[in-house]
Design an enzyme around this catalytic site. Structure first.
Site, PDB file in Angstrom:
ATOM      1  N   GLY A 148     -25.256 -63.340  -1.079  1.00 36.71           N
ATOM      2  CA  GLY A 148     -25.621 -62.882   0.260  1.00 36.71           C
ATOM      3  C   GLY A 148     -24.553 -61.962   0.818  1.00 36.71           C
TER       4      GLY A 148
ATOM      5  N   GLU B 272     -21.430 -63.772  -4.696  1.00 36.99           N
ATOM      6  CA  GLU B 272     -22.161 -62.580  -5.140  1.00 36.99           C
ATOM      7  C   GLU B 272     -22.553 -61.826  -3.877  1.00 36.99           C
ATOM      8  OE1 GLU B 272     -22.965 -61.600  -8.284  1.00 36.99           O
ATOM      9  OE2 GLU B 272     -22.036 -63.275  -9.321  1.00 36.99           O
TER      10      GLU B 272
ATOM     11  N   CYS C 114     -29.251 -55.485  -3.977  1.00 31.69           N
ATOM     12  CA  CYS C 114     -27.799 -55.485  -3.774  1.00 31.69           C
ATOM     13  C   CYS C 114     -27.109 -54.386  -4.562  1.00 31.69           C
ATOM     14  CB  CYS C 114     -27.221 -56.846  -4.134  1.00 31.69           C
ATOM     15  SG  CYS C 114     -27.642 -57.352  -5.809  1.00 31.69           S
TER      16      CYS C 114
HETATM   17  P1  NAD Z   1     -29.752 -64.315   3.612  1.00 33.42           P
HETATM   18  O1  NAD Z   1     -29.826 -64.048   5.068  1.00 33.42           O
HETATM   19  O2  NAD Z   1     -30.935 -64.779   2.863  1.00 33.42           O
HETATM   20  O3  NAD Z   1     -28.531 -65.317   3.435  1.00 33.42           O
HETATM   21  C1  NAD Z   1     -28.187 -65.842   2.188  1.00 33.42           C
HETATM   22  C2  NAD Z   1     -28.124 -67.342   2.297  1.00 33.42           C
HETATM   23  O4  NAD Z   1     -27.108 -67.732   3.224  1.00 33.42           O
HETATM   24  C3  NAD Z   1     -29.421 -67.979   2.772  1.00 33.42           C
HETATM   25  O5  NAD Z   1     -29.735 -69.042   1.906  1.00 33.42           O
HETATM   26  C4  NAD Z   1     -29.089 -68.433   4.169  1.00 33.42           C
HETATM   27  O6  NAD Z   1     -29.793 -69.587   4.554  1.00 33.42           O
HETATM   28  C5  NAD Z   1     -27.617 -68.724   4.092  1.00 33.42           C
HETATM   29  N1  NAD Z   1     -26.935 -68.592   5.381  1.00 33.42           N
HETATM   30  C6  NAD Z   1     -27.168 -67.657   6.330  1.00 33.42           C
HETATM   31  N2  NAD Z   1     -26.338 -67.837   7.383  1.00 33.42           N
HETATM   32  C7  NAD Z   1     -25.556 -68.909   7.088  1.00 33.42           C
HETATM   33  C8  NAD Z   1     -24.499 -69.592   7.769  1.00 33.42           C
HETATM   34  N3  NAD Z   1     -24.060 -69.198   8.953  1.00 33.42           N
HETATM   35  N4  NAD Z   1     -23.921 -70.641   7.142  1.00 33.42           N
HETATM   36  C9  NAD Z   1     -24.356 -71.026   5.932  1.00 33.42           C
HETATM   37  N5  NAD Z   1     -25.349 -70.430   5.249  1.00 33.42           N
HETATM   38  C10 NAD Z   1     -25.949 -69.382   5.803  1.00 33.42           C
HETATM   39  O7  NAD Z   1     -29.273 -63.053   2.810  1.00 33.42           O
HETATM   40  P2  NAD Z   1     -28.454 -61.801   3.307  1.00 33.42           P
HETATM   41  O8  NAD Z   1     -27.037 -62.090   3.533  1.00 33.42           O
HETATM   42  O9  NAD Z   1     -29.202 -61.061   4.356  1.00 33.42           O
HETATM   43  O10 NAD Z   1     -28.575 -60.981   1.933  1.00 33.42           O
HETATM   44  C11 NAD Z   1     -28.285 -59.668   1.895  1.00 33.42           C
HETATM   45  C12 NAD Z   1     -26.885 -59.433   1.350  1.00 33.42           C
HETATM   46  O11 NAD Z   1     -26.781 -60.068   0.100  1.00 33.42           O
HETATM   47  C13 NAD Z   1     -26.600 -57.980   1.111  1.00 33.42           C
HETATM   48  O12 NAD Z   1     -25.287 -57.705   1.495  1.00 33.42           O
HETATM   49  C14 NAD Z   1     -26.753 -57.851  -0.391  1.00 33.42           C
HETATM   50  O13 NAD Z   1     -26.045 -56.782  -0.954  1.00 33.42           O
HETATM   51  C15 NAD Z   1     -26.248 -59.164  -0.860  1.00 33.42           C
HETATM   52  N6  NAD Z   1     -26.788 -59.505  -2.144  1.00 33.42           N
HETATM   53  C16 NAD Z   1     -25.949 -59.619  -3.186  1.00 33.42           C
HETATM   54  C17 NAD Z   1     -26.444 -59.910  -4.438  1.00 33.42           C
HETATM   55  C18 NAD Z   1     -25.559 -60.079  -5.613  1.00 33.42           C
HETATM   56  O14 NAD Z   1     -26.048 -60.599  -6.609  1.00 33.42           O
HETATM   57  N7  NAD Z   1     -24.296 -59.706  -5.562  1.00 33.42           N
HETATM   58  C19 NAD Z   1     -27.805 -60.092  -4.618  1.00 33.42           C
HETATM   59  C20 NAD Z   1     -28.645 -59.975  -3.510  1.00 33.42           C
HETATM   60  C21 NAD Z   1     -28.118 -59.703  -2.274  1.00 33.42           C
END
Ligand code: NAD
Length: 439
Positions: free
Chosen positions: A193, A215, A249
């Site tokens: 995330g 990641e 990502c």
């Molecule tokens: P998201 O909002 O789905 O969050 C990811 C997870 O974190 C979810 O399961 C969510 O419930 C949890 N979460 C959210 N807020 C939280 C908190 N305060 N405390 C604990 N857990 C919490 O996903 P996102 O962040 O919007 O995803 C997008 C980002 O992820 C982008 O920056 C993208 O580049 C990155 N990403 C990276 C990869 C990789 O493999 N490196 C893959 C996909 C996405």
């Protein structure tokens, strides 16, 4: 196998830890059985996942299979083929002063692993790490993203029907549920995330000295050299950028090129987009939608960060944003301040390679760097003089489909990696063993 009633995190952890302690997850036969079962889940219920991914993100069935369902099946097949070899203890030479003895390293499972997944590839990014954690002999708690609710519900319903519920649990929920999980002691946490939540995860893990794999994302640049075949470059750039409506990502975030190439590339990109999605991408079944209104509003606010060379249309009701190319974008423009994570491709002009390298190194280390060039020297310089999670010459995204390459970031784009044998490295302890006979 039935889906057990939801449990409080502490009870759940106690139950999974008891399974691990009893040794159930350690035999390779149990691990491969789980991988086969996950494979069956994906083949038997592929259509259910494809429908959920369409509901959450407007993903076409082709894209759902290519980037999520079949992706995980390939990861499973590769693991099943090589697992015995990867797990084989590795002998180490013993120094003469120890006398007669043998020494080796062996992979020990860690215990109970937490996998926290995001919404953009909500099936792949949950199941691929879970497959790795199971292959390494662990019990797993998997938390899908609440922002992909149909996929989250499908995973919560179906995973317990296929995998061993003594050792694998799917916990749905958002911030509150994830926070409650993070209070527990896990033996490893893999979070995918953003960097803000990544810091929260790492801080929670630090209380228990739990190792983390983060990641994360960031702005992945694509450098386009002078004198390249721009039709090919544009076709590959557009396919990588606009897949999943740019919510990938490792998508190329922005282009760096010289002014003359920029002009020609604008036209080539417009043609490539039309080739992919037709004259009206809104009518193309192959083109996805933005995940939420919040992200839609964030993205549409970036549409005037440069001259719109192509695209620019949007519709809030259907969360549609056209594949958009922004030309002559200033490095100070809003679109260059954060990861775009949507279907907007800015072109930033630089004088040439030196300036491009400085531009990249002046910013956070990206998850991926791409370059389109015919020059070996340019390739060598980019490889040697920049740092990024992965590096792709001539083709965006595809490096992460190579199962023998580690997938992970560096610096702000994350830490640690997984896929294939790197998942075994991540979800195991490499134990040093010395054995000296008593007589
Ligand atoms: P998201 O909002 O789905 O969050 C990811 C997870 O974190 C979810 O399961 C969510 O419930 C949890 N979460 C959210 N807020 C939280 C908190 N305060 N405390 C604990 N857990 C919490 O996903 P996102 O962040 O919007 O995803 C997008 C980002 O992820 C982008 O920056 C993208 O580049 C990155 N990403 C990276 C990869 C990789 O493999 N490196 C893959 C996909 C996405």
């Amino acid at each position: 196998m039935n889906n057990p009633a939801p449990q409080q995190p502490a009870e759940l952890l106690a139950r999974l830890r008891a399974t691990f302690r009893a040794g159930k997850t350690k035999p390779v036969s149990w691990r491969t059985r789980q991988l086969h079962r996950m494979r069956t889940l994906l083949t038997e219920r592929g259509e259910t996942f494809a429908a959920a991914l369409h509901a959450d993100l407007g993903k076409s069935s082709t894209e759902a299979y290519r980037t999520e369902i079949d992706f995980v099946i390939r990861e499973i097949d590769h693991t099943l083929e090589h697992l015995d070899g990867w797990l084989r203890p590795e002998p180490a030479p013993v120094p003469a002063f120890i006398g007669e003895a043998s020494a080796w390293t062996q992979y020990d499972p860690l215990g109970v692993v937490l996998v926290i997944a995001p919404w953009n590839y909500p099936a792949q990014l949950l199941l691929a790490p879970v497959a790795g954690a199971l292959a390494a002999g662990n019990a797993v708690v998997a938390k899908p993203s609440e922002l992909a609710p149909a996929t989250s519900a499908a995973l919560a319903r179906l995973v317990p029907q296929y995998l061993d519920t003594d050792a694998v649990a799917v916990v749905e929920g958002g911030v509150a549920e994830t926070t409650a999980l993070l209070e527990q002691r896990f033996d490893h946490i893999l979070y995918t995330g953003n960097g803000t939540v990544g810091r929260i995860v790492m801080a929670a893990a630090a209380r228990h000295l739990t190792p983390v794999t983060l990641e994360l994302g960031g702005k992945s640049p694509a450098f386009v050299d002078r004198g390249t075949d721009l039709d090919t470059v544009a076709a590959r750039l557009a396919a990588g950028k606009f897949l999943n409506a740019g919510q990938t990502c490792v998508a190329p975030d922005y282009v760096l090129t010289d002014p003359e190439t920029a002009r020609a590339l604008e036209a080539a990109l417009a043609k490539a987009i039309e080739g992919l999605y037709g004259a009206d991408p809104a009518a193309s079944p192959e083109y996805g939608r933005i995940v939420s209104e919040r992200h839609f509003d964030r993205l549409t606010a970036l549409l005037d960060s440069g001259r719109q060379a192509t695209g620019g249309a949007y519709d809030r009701e259907t969360k549609y944003i056209a594949p958009t190319v922004l030309a002559e974008v200033s490095p100070d423009a809003p679109v260059m301040q954060e990861e775009i994570f949507g279907p907007i491709l800015p072109i930033v002009e630089v004088a040439g390679l030196d300036e491009a390298i400085d531009f990249i190194n002046d910013r956070d280390k990206p998850l991926a760097l791409y370059a389109f060039t015919e020059s070996d020297t340019t390739r060598e310089r980019l490889a040697a003089e920049t740092s990024s999670g992965g590096l792709g010459f001539g083709l965006p995204l595809a490096h992460l489909t190579i199962p023998d390459l580690p997938f992970g970031g560096v610096g702000e784009s994350g830490m640690g990696s997984y896929h294939g044998r790197y998942s075994i490295e991540t979800f195991s302890h490499r134990k040093a063993v010395l054995a000296k006979p008593l007589s």
